[in-house]
Scaffold this motif. Structure first.
Motif, PDB file in Angstrom:
ATOM      1  N   LEU A 170       0.803  -1.219   0.000  1.00 61.55           N
ATOM      2  CA  LEU A 170       0.000   0.000   0.000  1.00 61.55           C
ATOM      3  C   LEU A 170       0.839   1.274   0.000  1.00 61.55           C
ATOM      4  N   GLY A 171       2.146   1.129   0.174  1.00 64.09           N
ATOM      5  CA  GLY A 171       3.012   2.296   0.208  1.00 64.09           C
ATOM      6  C   GLY A 171       3.161   2.954  -1.148  1.00 64.09           C
ATOM      7  N   ASN A 172       3.549   4.221  -1.121  1.00 60.45           N
ATOM      8  CA  ASN A 172       3.844   4.981  -2.336  1.00 60.45           C
ATOM      9  C   ASN A 172       5.353   5.200  -2.393  1.00 60.45           C
ATOM     10  N   TYR A 173       5.940   4.920  -3.556  1.00 58.02           N
ATOM     11  CA  TYR A 173       7.381   5.017  -3.709  1.00 58.02           C
ATOM     12  C   TYR A 173       7.701   5.755  -5.000  1.00 58.02           C
ATOM     13  N   PRO A 174       8.873   6.374  -5.049  1.00 57.25           N
ATOM     14  CA  PRO A 174       9.245   7.113  -6.267  1.00 57.25           C
ATOM     15  C   PRO A 174       9.325   6.187  -7.482  1.00 57.25           C
ATOM     16  N   ASP A 175       8.814   6.669  -8.601  1.00 60.73           N
ATOM     17  CA  ASP A 175       8.921   5.913  -9.849  1.00 60.73           C
ATOM     18  C   ASP A 175      10.386   5.604 -10.152  1.00 60.73           C
ATOM     19  N   ASP A 176      11.266   6.507  -9.723  1.00 55.20           N
ATOM     20  CA  ASP A 176      12.691   6.334  -9.974  1.00 55.20           C
ATOM     21  C   ASP A 176      13.243   5.058  -9.313  1.00 55.20           C
ATOM     22  N   ASP A 177      12.654   4.640  -8.182  1.00 54.64           N
ATOM     23  CA  ASP A 177      13.084   3.381  -7.549  1.00 54.64           C
ATOM     24  C   ASP A 177      12.851   2.212  -8.505  1.00 54.64           C
ATOM     25  N   PHE A 178      11.702   2.206  -9.142  1.00 56.08           N
ATOM     26  CA  PHE A 178      11.391   1.136 -10.099  1.00 56.08           C
ATOM     27  C   PHE A 178      12.356   1.194 -11.282  1.00 56.08           C
ATOM     28  N   THR A 179      12.593   2.394 -11.774  1.00 55.29           N
ATOM     29  CA  THR A 179      13.513   2.567 -12.900  1.00 55.29           C
ATOM     30  C   THR A 179      14.909   2.059 -12.540  1.00 55.29           C
ATOM     31  N   THR A 233     -12.144  -5.864 -19.652  1.00 57.76           N
ATOM     32  CA  THR A 233     -12.681  -5.463 -18.342  1.00 57.76           C
ATOM     33  C   THR A 233     -11.707  -4.609 -17.534  1.00 57.76           C
ATOM     34  N   VAL A 234     -10.535  -4.343 -18.068  1.00 59.90           N
ATOM     35  CA  VAL A 234      -9.526  -3.601 -17.308  1.00 59.90           C
ATOM     36  C   VAL A 234     -10.049  -2.246 -16.845  1.00 59.90           C
ATOM     37  N   ASN A 235     -10.638  -1.464 -17.739  1.00 60.33           N
ATOM     38  CA  ASN A 235     -11.130  -0.128 -17.364  1.00 60.33           C
ATOM     39  C   ASN A 235     -12.347  -0.172 -16.456  1.00 60.33           C
ATOM     40  N   SER A 236     -13.250  -1.098 -16.704  1.00 56.30           N
ATOM     41  CA  SER A 236     -14.530  -1.085 -15.993  1.00 56.30           C
ATOM     42  C   SER A 236     -14.538  -1.897 -14.706  1.00 56.30           C
ATOM     43  N   ILE A 237     -13.687  -2.893 -14.588  1.00 59.27           N
ATOM     44  CA  ILE A 237     -13.705  -3.748 -13.400  1.00 59.27           C
ATOM     45  C   ILE A 237     -12.356  -3.764 -12.680  1.00 59.27           C
ATOM     46  N   VAL A 238     -11.300  -4.078 -13.400  1.00 59.93           N
ATOM     47  CA  VAL A 238     -10.000  -4.271 -12.753  1.00 59.93           C
ATOM     48  C   VAL A 238      -9.470  -2.967 -12.157  1.00 59.93           C
ATOM     49  N   HIS A 239      -9.389  -1.895 -12.942  1.00 56.57           N
ATOM     50  CA  HIS A 239      -8.822  -0.655 -12.419  1.00 56.57           C
ATOM     51  C   HIS A 239      -9.651  -0.040 -11.285  1.00 56.57           C
ATOM     52  N   PRO A 240     -10.990  -0.050 -11.334  1.00 50.21           N
ATOM     53  CA  PRO A 240     -11.734   0.438 -10.172  1.00 50.21           C
ATOM     54  C   PRO A 240     -11.435  -0.375  -8.902  1.00 50.21           C
ATOM     55  N   GLU A 241     -11.268  -1.685  -9.053  1.00 49.60           N
ATOM     56  CA  GLU A 241     -10.918  -2.510  -7.895  1.00 49.60           C
ATOM     57  C   GLU A 241      -9.514  -2.209  -7.400  1.00 49.60           C
ATOM     58  N   VAL A 242      -8.603  -1.968  -8.328  1.00 49.42           N
ATOM     59  CA  VAL A 242      -7.231  -1.598  -7.945  1.00 49.42           C
ATOM     60  C   VAL A 242      -7.266  -0.328  -7.107  1.00 49.42           C
ATOM     61  N   ARG A 243      -8.069   0.641  -7.535  1.00 48.12           N
ATOM     62  CA  ARG A 243      -8.155   1.907  -6.792  1.00 48.12           C
ATOM     63  C   ARG A 243      -8.754   1.705  -5.406  1.00 48.12           C
ATOM     64  N   LYS A 244      -9.676   0.737  -5.268  1.00 51.41           N
ATOM     65  CA  LYS A 244     -10.232   0.430  -3.943  1.00 51.41           C
ATOM     66  C   LYS A 244      -9.192  -0.245  -3.052  1.00 51.41           C
ATOM     67  N   TYR A 256      -5.895  -0.259  -3.445  1.00 54.01           N
ATOM     68  CA  TYR A 256      -4.679   0.541  -3.297  1.00 54.01           C
ATOM     69  C   TYR A 256      -5.017   2.010  -3.486  1.00 54.01           C
ATOM     70  N   PRO A 257      -5.587   2.640  -2.444  1.00 52.53           N
ATOM     71  CA  PRO A 257      -5.981   4.050  -2.563  1.00 52.53           C
ATOM     72  C   PRO A 257      -4.826   4.915  -3.055  1.00 52.53           C
ATOM     73  N   GLY A 258      -5.154   5.797  -3.974  1.00 56.77           N
ATOM     74  CA  GLY A 258      -4.150   6.679  -4.542  1.00 56.77           C
ATOM     75  C   GLY A 258      -3.381   6.087  -5.702  1.00 56.77           C
ATOM     76  N   ALA A 259      -3.730   4.869  -6.091  1.00 58.37           N
ATOM     77  CA  ALA A 259      -3.020   4.233  -7.203  1.00 58.37           C
ATOM     78  C   ALA A 259      -3.282   4.999  -8.493  1.00 58.37           C
ATOM     79  N   TYR A 260      -2.226   5.211  -9.241  1.00 56.03           N
ATOM     80  CA  TYR A 260      -2.339   5.810 -10.569  1.00 56.03           C
ATOM     81  C   TYR A 260      -2.343   4.658 -11.563  1.00 56.03           C
ATOM     82  N   VAL A 261      -3.369   4.577 -12.368  1.00 54.58           N
ATOM     83  CA  VAL A 261      -3.451   3.515 -13.368  1.00 54.58           C
ATOM     84  C   VAL A 261      -3.427   4.146 -14.760  1.00 54.58           C
TER      85      VAL A 261
END
Length: 186
Positions: free
Chosen positions: A38-47, A96-107, A109-114
């Motif tokens: 659930l943590g937020n980390y810099p995109d640069d860490d992934f890079t 279903t990614v836009n209509s089902i998967v991403h809304p669930e991801v946002r639930k 993982y609050p604050g998730a950018y998809v």
């Protein structure tokens, strides 16, 4: 970036390349590597981690990201079976990614950018996907689709005629699916 992506990367690295590889990548990237889902980390860490994996495995960074998508899909299927169970094809699942998967991801993982996806189905078993994201991880989307195809016992042919990495405003991905003679999963 949400920690779940780091957790997935760690899991697939350990599974495919052994327990010692993950700490080696963290050292090479000069990161501590304590990532909670659930943590937020810099995109640069992934890079940095992708760069370290690229050097260690002698593969281009986009191939590392694509590989992550392919390898992560079975983990998603095990962790979130309700997303997969209603489907028998990759095409029906991906739509279903836009209509089902991403809304669930946002639930979950609050604050998730998809990323943003626009879909067209030009013919049966074909999908055209427009991908937009400030992270430009189109290779991850490719890998997720390829991993989903494996899950649903299909092969996928892929074209990437437009790409943000080549200066286009968005990525355009074209997929064609066909059933395997003997499905691997379903």
């Amino acid at each position: 970036m949400k920690g779940i992506i780091f957790n997935l990367l760690e899991e697939v690295v350990r599974k495919e390349h052994g327990e010692k590889m993950w700490p080696a990548l963290l050292d090479a990237a000069q990161l501590e590597g304590i990532y909670t889902s659930l943590g937020n980390y810099p995109d640069d860490d992934f890079t940095k981690l992708v760069g370290a994996a690229s050097a260690a495995l002698q593969l281009p960074p986009n191939e590392i990201v694509r590989w992550l998508g392919v390898q992560a899909m079975p983990l998603f299927a095990n962790k979130y079976p309700k997303f997969f169970q209603p489907h028998t094809t990759t095409l029906s699942f991906v739509l279903t990614v836009n209509s089902i998967v991403h809304p669930e991801v946002r639930k979950l993982y609050p604050g998730a950018y998809v990323p943003e996806f626009d879909f067209e189905v030009p013919a049966p078993n074909q999908l055209t996907m427009r991908y937009r994201s400030m992270r430009r991880l189109c290779a991850l989307a490719e890998g997720f689709v390829e991993g989903a195809a494996t899950h649903f016992g299909e092969t996928v042919a892929m074209k990437h005629p437009e790409c943000m990495h080549r200066g286009d405003a968005h990525c355009l991905l074209e997929f064609s699916f066909s059933k395997l003679e003997t499905p691997r999963h379903v």
